[in-house]
Design an enzyme around this catalytic site. Structure first.
Site, PDB file in Angstrom:
ATOM      1  N   SER A  87       0.836  -1.197   0.000  1.00 42.83           N
ATOM      2  CA  SER A  87       0.000   0.000   0.000  1.00 42.83           C
ATOM      3  C   SER A  87       0.868   1.242   0.000  1.00 42.83           C
ATOM      4  O   SER A  87       1.934   1.279   0.625  1.00 42.83           O
ATOM      5  CB  SER A  87      -0.945  -0.020   1.207  1.00 42.83           C
ATOM      6  OG  SER A  87      -0.642   1.035   2.089  1.00 42.83           O
ATOM      7  N   LYS A  88       0.387   2.256  -0.717  1.00 44.02           N
ATOM      8  CA  LYS A  88       1.143   3.505  -0.826  1.00 44.02           C
ATOM      9  C   LYS A  88       1.355   4.124   0.538  1.00 44.02           C
ATOM     10  O   LYS A  88       2.334   4.811   0.751  1.00 44.02           O
ATOM     11  CB  LYS A  88       0.376   4.497  -1.704  1.00 44.02           C
ATOM     12  CG  LYS A  88       0.568   4.229  -3.173  1.00 44.02           C
ATOM     13  CD  LYS A  88       0.033   5.353  -4.019  1.00 44.02           C
ATOM     14  CE  LYS A  88       0.087   4.915  -5.465  1.00 44.02           C
ATOM     15  NZ  LYS A  88      -0.438   5.828  -6.421  1.00 44.02           N
ATOM     16  N   ARG A  89       0.400   3.943   1.441  1.00 39.66           N
ATOM     17  CA  ARG A  89       0.514   4.592   2.739  1.00 39.66           C
ATOM     18  C   ARG A  89       1.416   3.810   3.686  1.00 39.66           C
ATOM     19  O   ARG A  89       2.245   4.380   4.365  1.00 39.66           O
ATOM     20  CB  ARG A  89      -0.874   4.779   3.366  1.00 39.66           C
ATOM     21  CG  ARG A  89      -1.534   6.067   2.912  1.00 39.66           C
ATOM     22  CD  ARG A  89      -2.954   6.159   3.396  1.00 39.66           C
ATOM     23  NE  ARG A  89      -3.791   5.116   2.783  1.00 39.66           N
ATOM     24  CZ  ARG A  89      -4.282   4.064   3.423  1.00 39.66           C
ATOM     25  NH1 ARG A  89      -4.048   3.904   4.702  1.00 39.66           N
ATOM     26  NH2 ARG A  89      -5.010   3.179   2.782  1.00 39.66           N
TER      27      ARG A  89
END
Ligand code: GLU
Length: 498
Positions: free
Chosen positions: A250-252
């Site tokens: 995930s990007k986060r």
């Protein structure tokens, strides 16, 4: 078989994701292996989410990873006329209908339905086309098959496929339409991309058949041959990348930006090697594989379909191995953006903007001194970005003292004061070479009844501020007698005060 044509088709909506790097690489490897053409297509129809800097990021990252396209970059934003033409064709062929349902209205109506998605509410309302979103009328019966080299044939029952939107009310085409129209016009033979896009493949196939039936094959783009254009591409949906918890990257949560790996000092050849093995491996099962071996062996048929673990630790380890493989000169050269960014920037070369400047005042950096230390650093780092932390003690006026190291090696060692004192005497007249300094330290240790490692520890912390670092005696040699004695005296004073 005619030369394959493959494309990497990113949407410029953010940093260049390692998953995109893997997708681009598999396309590139496939093209290189099969004498094909590797195309870059920027899917920039979503004007609200696209930014020009992300396009630059894609182009830069690909150049950095050594995967420059043979054709393109093509820009979907420049093909609006063609998408409008295709939309006309589909409308005239009765494949589309206009819809004025809001998302909320659809959700309210369809909550609890067995088949998720749009319920066909506007199918027969006969709304005029202008000012409305346009939906593709999917067949109510039958099946659509996606022939996927990696997954085999994946069958979608048409009744489970909603009537999907192909154009917004302002006329802008949606991804699924622009994407397949381009694949058609660009003569794409193999669509190699992430598996999250598998559900859009049957929709693309429906549009494809409608267009080919209507004879709507546009102007070929690039070297696309017209004859090829009416043939569906072969699909290859690549396995998802997952993190340690086996969750989709995930990007986060996860470090996924290729840009940040570059800034941290990963070598492009190491990252490329690592990405290549996320879902595939050449015979032999080696981890470190030369590029030519990747190219010579790459085959879509051998790509795995289970999720691939993106293991940052493994990548760092592999990167360290690649760093060790560089010649000493090459290493010293390639690490400059991290240890001497001011000079690199002034020379118009790339520097890792997000990595921050090294901790010493720039004027204290001495390239000749660094060059002597470089081979010691090369042996120890996993990334180029770790280099400043290993040599900062040389270029800072006084080393940064790690207090835990100080306590361990000096504060809590009652013999440390005597040992430092003896070292000051011995180093005062020793030959100033690493070898002689080592012999002198062995002798100092013997006097104190200590082995070399125990004798070195207080000296290392006194001179470098830390219990770990590059080999001590070489470091002392580079620092010079006066500076070493100054630091030893300073440490002795501090140790005595306590
Ligand atoms: N533009 C799509 C994306 O970035 C990829 C399209 C494709 O490869 O077919 O997710």
């Amino acid at each position: 078989m005619p030369a394959p044509r493959v494309r990497f088709a990113p949407s410029p909506t953010g940093f260049f994701h390692v998953g995109s790097g893997r997708t681009a690489l598999y396309n590139w490897l496939f093209a290189r292996r099969n004498g094909g053409v590797f195309i870059l297509r920027i899917e920039d129809t979503d004007t609200e989410r696209n930014r020009e800097e992300w396009v630059d990021g894609i182009v830069d990252a690909m150049a950095w990873l050594g995967m420059e396209p043979d054709e393109g970059p093509y820009r979907q934003s420049q093909r609006a006329a063609r998408y409008a033409e295709v939309t006309d064709t589909l409308w005239e062929g009765g494949h589309l209908y206009a819809c004025d349902c809001t998302r909320d209205a659809v959700l309210a109506r369809t909550a609890g339905n067995a088949t998720p998605g749009y319920d066909g509410f506007c199918r027969d309302r006969g709304l005029r086309r202008e000012g409305h979103a346009l939906r593709f009328r999917t067949p109510d019966e039958g099946e659509t098959e996606v022939h996927d080299v990696i997954r085999g044939t994946v069958t979608f029952r048409n009744e489970t496929m909603e009537d999907f939107v192909v154009a917004r009310s302002n006329g802008e085409p949606l991804f699924v339409l622009a994407n397949i129209v381009d694949d058609l016009d660009m003569g794409i033979t193999h669509v190699i991309r992430g598996e999250e896009l598998l559900p859009s493949a049957p929709k693309a196939i429906l549009i494809w058949h409608a267009l080919v039936a209507a004879g709507s094959v546009g102007e070929p783009v690039g070297e696309a041959g017209r004859g090829e254009a009416a043939r569906l591409p072969v699909w290859a949906h690549l396995p998802t990348l997952v993190n340690e918890q086996r969750k989709k990257l995930s990007k986060r949560r996860d470090p996924v930006a290729v840009e940040s790996y570059r800034d941290e000092g990963y070598l492009p050849e190491a990252l490329r090697n690592y990405l290549a093995l996320l879902g595939w491996s050449p015979p032999g099962g080696e981890e470190k594989v030369p590029l030519q071996v990747l190219v010579d062996n790459f085959a879509l048929e051998d790509v795995n379909h289970s999720p691939a673990f993106f293991d940052v630790k493994k990548l760092a380890h592999l990167n360290g191995e690649y760093i060790r493989d560089l010649s000493a000169d090459e290493f010293a050269e390639r690490v400059l953006p991290w240890v001497d960014p001011g000079a690199e920037r002034a020379a118009g070369r790339w520097v890792p903007e997000s990595a921050g400047a090294p901790p010493w005042p720039p004027e204290r950096f001495d390239p000749a001194v660094f060059r002597r230390l470089a081979p010691l650093v090369q042996e120890r780092v996993a990334t180029l970005g770790e280099a400043p932390g290993l040599v900062d003690f040389v270029f800072l006026e006084d080393p940064y003292v790690d207090e835990a190291s100080w306590e361990k090696a000096i504060g809590c060692d009652p013999g440390a004061v005597g040992l430092l004192d003896a070292a000051i005497h011995a180093y005062g007249h020793a030959d100033w070479t690493a070898e002689a300094l080592r012999a002198a330290t062995v002798a100092v240790g013997e006097q104190a009844g200590r082995k070399l490692a125990k004798a070195q520890a207080p000296i290392r912390v006194a001179v470098t501020g830390c219990t770990v670092g590059p080999p001590l005696f070489e470091s002392l040699e580079v620092l010079g007698r006066e500076e070493v004695l100054r630091r030893l005296r300073g440490a002795l004073e501090r140790a005595r005060v306590r």
